[in-house]
Design a protein around this motif. Sequence first.
Motif, mmCIF file in Angstrom:
data_model
loop_
_atom_site.group_PDB
_atom_site.id
_atom_site.type_symbol
_atom_site.label_atom_id
_atom_site.label_comp_id
_atom_site.label_asym_id
_atom_site.label_seq_id
_atom_site.Cartn_x
_atom_site.Cartn_y
_atom_site.Cartn_z
ATOM 1 N N PHE A 109 0.763 -1.155 0.042
ATOM 2 C CA PHE A 109 0.063 0.029 0.106
ATOM 3 C C PHE A 109 0.771 1.361 0.181
ATOM 4 O O PHE A 109 2.039 1.156 0.487
ATOM 5 C CB PHE A 109 -0.997 -0.028 1.178
ATOM 6 C CG PHE A 109 -1.941 -0.951 1.150
ATOM 7 C CD1 PHE A 109 -2.755 -1.018 0.365
ATOM 8 C CD2 PHE A 109 -1.826 -2.066 2.038
ATOM 9 C CE1 PHE A 109 -3.755 -2.097 0.377
ATOM 10 C CE2 PHE A 109 -2.779 -3.414 2.066
ATOM 11 C CZ PHE A 109 -3.736 -3.201 1.168
ATOM 12 N N ASP A 113 -2.159 5.992 1.505
ATOM 13 C CA ASP A 113 -2.986 5.159 1.962
ATOM 14 C C ASP A 113 -2.776 4.722 3.196
ATOM 15 O O ASP A 113 -3.957 4.758 4.414
ATOM 16 C CB ASP A 113 -2.959 3.632 1.123
ATOM 17 C CG ASP A 113 -4.053 2.733 1.230
ATOM 18 O OD1 ASP A 113 -4.854 3.071 2.373
ATOM 19 O OD2 ASP A 113 -4.321 1.993 0.376
ATOM 20 N N GLU A 117 -5.532 6.282 6.481
ATOM 21 C CA GLU A 117 -6.147 4.941 7.105
ATOM 22 C C GLU A 117 -6.294 4.964 8.320
ATOM 23 O O GLU A 117 -7.370 4.911 8.959
ATOM 24 C CB GLU A 117 -5.513 3.472 6.667
ATOM 25 C CG GLU A 117 -6.052 2.411 7.142
ATOM 26 C CD GLU A 117 -5.377 1.288 6.779
ATOM 27 O OE1 GLU A 117 -5.880 0.479 6.436
ATOM 28 O OE2 GLU A 117 -4.027 1.243 7.094
ATOM 29 N N VAL A 118 -5.046 5.517 9.064
ATOM 30 C CA VAL A 118 -5.220 5.442 10.666
ATOM 31 C C VAL A 118 -5.856 6.731 11.051
ATOM 32 O O VAL A 118 -6.612 6.784 11.976
ATOM 33 C CB VAL A 118 -3.531 5.529 11.100
ATOM 34 C CG1 VAL A 118 -3.630 5.874 12.609
ATOM 35 C CG2 VAL A 118 -3.148 4.149 10.708
ATOM 36 N N ARG A 121 -9.288 6.372 10.655
ATOM 37 C CA ARG A 121 -10.010 5.409 11.637
ATOM 38 C C ARG A 121 -10.476 6.181 12.947
ATOM 39 O O ARG A 121 -11.268 5.978 13.688
ATOM 40 C CB ARG A 121 -8.956 4.495 11.983
ATOM 41 C CG ARG A 121 -9.283 3.406 13.191
ATOM 42 C CD ARG A 121 -10.248 2.331 12.695
ATOM 43 N NE ARG A 121 -10.359 1.370 13.843
ATOM 44 C CZ ARG A 121 -11.586 0.781 14.268
ATOM 45 N NH1 ARG A 121 -12.441 0.790 13.230
ATOM 46 N NH2 ARG A 121 -11.572 -0.035 15.263
ATOM 47 N N HIS A 122 -9.330 7.003 13.307
ATOM 48 C CA HIS A 122 -9.741 7.818 14.633
ATOM 49 C C HIS A 122 -10.190 9.129 14.538
ATOM 50 O O HIS A 122 -10.295 9.777 15.599
ATOM 51 C CB HIS A 122 -8.275 7.833 15.394
ATOM 52 C CG HIS A 122 -7.784 6.317 15.853
ATOM 53 N ND1 HIS A 122 -8.431 5.503 16.484
ATOM 54 C CD2 HIS A 122 -6.748 5.810 15.324
ATOM 55 C CE1 HIS A 122 -7.574 4.304 16.413
ATOM 56 N NE2 HIS A 122 -6.595 4.634 15.895
ATOM 57 N N LEU A 131 -5.646 13.430 3.906
ATOM 58 C CA LEU A 131 -4.287 13.477 2.935
ATOM 59 C C LEU A 131 -3.569 15.065 3.671
ATOM 60 O O LEU A 131 -2.367 14.754 3.780
ATOM 61 C CB LEU A 131 -4.689 13.785 1.614
ATOM 62 C CG LEU A 131 -3.657 13.683 0.723
ATOM 63 C CD1 LEU A 131 -2.857 12.264 0.850
ATOM 64 C CD2 LEU A 131 -4.268 13.744 -0.688
ATOM 65 N N ARG A 169 3.232 8.005 11.411
ATOM 66 C CA ARG A 169 1.802 7.510 11.584
ATOM 67 C C ARG A 169 1.413 7.267 13.129
ATOM 68 O O ARG A 169 0.468 7.499 13.253
ATOM 69 C CB ARG A 169 1.996 6.038 11.069
ATOM 70 C CG ARG A 169 0.767 5.148 11.146
ATOM 71 C CD ARG A 169 1.031 3.897 10.358
ATOM 72 N NE ARG A 169 2.099 3.133 10.892
ATOM 73 C CZ ARG A 169 2.189 1.749 10.357
ATOM 74 N NH1 ARG A 169 1.619 1.330 9.434
ATOM 75 N NH2 ARG A 169 3.175 1.111 10.894
ATOM 76 N N VAL B 7 -3.093 20.188 -1.007
ATOM 77 C CA VAL B 7 -3.453 18.867 -1.211
ATOM 78 C C VAL B 7 -3.803 18.625 -2.611
ATOM 79 O O VAL B 7 -3.375 17.803 -3.132
ATOM 80 C CB VAL B 7 -4.787 18.489 -0.102
ATOM 81 C CG1 VAL B 7 -5.209 17.348 -0.316
ATOM 82 C CG2 VAL B 7 -4.247 18.780 1.313
ATOM 83 N N LEU B 253 -6.529 -0.414 14.100
ATOM 84 C CA LEU B 253 -7.366 -0.841 12.870
ATOM 85 C C LEU B 253 -8.230 -1.914 13.512
ATOM 86 O O LEU B 253 -7.548 -2.786 14.175
ATOM 87 C CB LEU B 253 -6.228 -1.117 11.695
ATOM 88 C CG LEU B 253 -5.491 0.009 11.221
ATOM 89 C CD1 LEU B 253 -4.795 -0.293 9.956
ATOM 90 C CD2 LEU B 253 -6.453 1.292 10.806
#
Lengths: 332, 346
Positions: A109, A113, A117-118, A121-122, A131, A169, B7, B253
């Motif tokens: 990935f 990405d 993603e992290v 998630r939060h 981004l 991250r 962005v 996750l």
Amino acid sequence: MAPREILKIENLTTYFYTWAGVVKAVDGISLDVREGETLGLVGESGSGKSVTALSILRIVPMPGRIIGGKIIYKGENLLEKTEDEMQQIRGKEIAYISQDPATSLNPVFSIADQLTEVIRRHQNVTKEEALKKAIELFRLVEIADPEIKIWNYPHQLSGGMKQRIAIARALSCQPNLLLADEPTTNLDVTIQAQILELMKNLKKLGMSMILITHDMGVVAGVADRINVMYAGRVCEVASTKTIFRNPVHPYSRALLEAVSHVTVKRVQPKIIPGAIPNLISPPSGCRFHPRCDFAAAECAAVVPQLVEIEPEHYVACIRAKEFMENVKEVKL
Amino acid sequence: MPIKTNVLQSILYKIKHMAKSSMAKYVLRRLLYLIPIFFGILIIVFVSTRMAGDPVKLMTGLNPRITAEARERLTQYYGLDQPLYYQFLKFVWEMLHGNLGNSYAIRGGTAVTTLVGDYAWETFKLQLTALFFSLLIAIPIGILSARKQYSKLDVTVTTTSLIGTCIPIFYMGIVAILIFSYSLGWFPYGAAHSLDPSRYPFGSYLLDELWHLFLPATVLTFAELAPVVLLVRSSMLEVLRQDYILAARASGLSERTVIYKHALRNALIPVVTYVGLYFGGMLAGAPITEKVFNWPGVGRLYVEAISKLDFPVITGITVFVTLMVLIANLVTDIAYAYIDPRIRIE
């Protein structure tokens, strides 16, 4: 008044149930991390440092299991939380940086990405906002051209870069506690220095940190307090200054003597004889006694408890008092 | 810290530089490789079949009254008196015009294109059904088995798969026919269709087709299932041990994202290789399976054509199979590049 603790571990016990037998990787350790402080967790490979970190997040891989103790984070015992509640804590409240930057990012990935993603998630944000945050994080961890680099895949980046991204991250959701598991071990020395500098800067964000390492040089520069571990138990806890100037536990001293110094004269670092014991059937009493130069007969019989021998200085050794009194004589 | 982030600019950069360069170029390069490979295979097969024997002799061997002159005429009729390079060039020329010649032996010279078309469809039908269902079942079972390593479920799955891998398909097929066709009478003994339309279940051609397909497809599914389960399981176990899985878990996750996004994508890489290789061979038709179930597929046709030295059919099927294998390889390569960026971006 004692500073507030953000994390308090009491008597944590994590065993691995393997075919060969039960590996007592972490056997009743207690430690605490105060708000805003960096705690160094030091010990040889196999002393249970990493397992402690994984236990805090409750992601100990099979066949490991946490079988006892308490992990109190902000007044709540993490071991009593449900898996769903833990997922909300992981990454958001407590973040983790693993040892090998080469393998801690998923090769298939893109970085964008994996970071967004992290974040998504939060935090309740759109893809574009995530981004944007990711690009800001790249700036924070000092990566040039973040708008372009973010679309790279892990294999296109160097080890130092990957570790910066792993740190980015971990920081993405402003965690209160960061568990850094040997963040510099697999890097070149020059890159190590850069990453350590970065970690030092991160302390200014007011985050607490557990820095796991076997490298005394690393903790000396970054940690406020040090927790020396041996074979799944804590031997000595004190401020960094105390550990380096006045170590009491024979293991802490041996560790310090094993550090090589860059000097004009060639000084051979001292080697601790023997190897870390087999944790399926660890030595009785003090686990360090078979390798200890100062072991007494009773060391094999009595399990030493952590005792406060002077303010803020805890040692788990039955001869600690003696060593304190004759510090000069016993010093090698 | 004052931060100026554009962005949009970043996204534009991605669209402009990353997406375009990689995939299209990769596919184009792969496609170009196919052409020399295709003709190379063709030359080898063309030459080697023509060295295998004389079909005219085979055709006329049992006829005591045949004259040498008649043989000569047959040889001329089939163009076998021409030099080999001429035969080959003529074949290529005809092939490029969509003509693969006519069979020497089947139904008074049926066009090879028609033959291959009919038989290939039956092979596709059987093999693709089996592959589809075996993957559909094997991947989730393999994942589950890996996640619960050494549990009762895992031991059962592993043992069954090992036994499944060991039983040859012709044995499994014959036992299935014995039980379900001979003893219970639920399914036909073989073939892909009932010859007599009055025997169609409920008068439906489609149901008849499915009824004939069921037993061979099930047996093939089970035969293909076992190795895929073992492969998915071991590949998944390997991936689950990786640091990035731990890191993904440590980021909070969900278990589903960790397993089905992060782990599965990596675990599928060896599975794609296996399926790609298998797919190619499978389209050549599995002669044994097709023989056991009397299935009118390419594999059976191939074996029969070889035994009769039916040159046009042999070469025709070779063209077809080569094309299919090459396409299967191309699809595998594309799937690879899609799954693993390390392949598409150097």
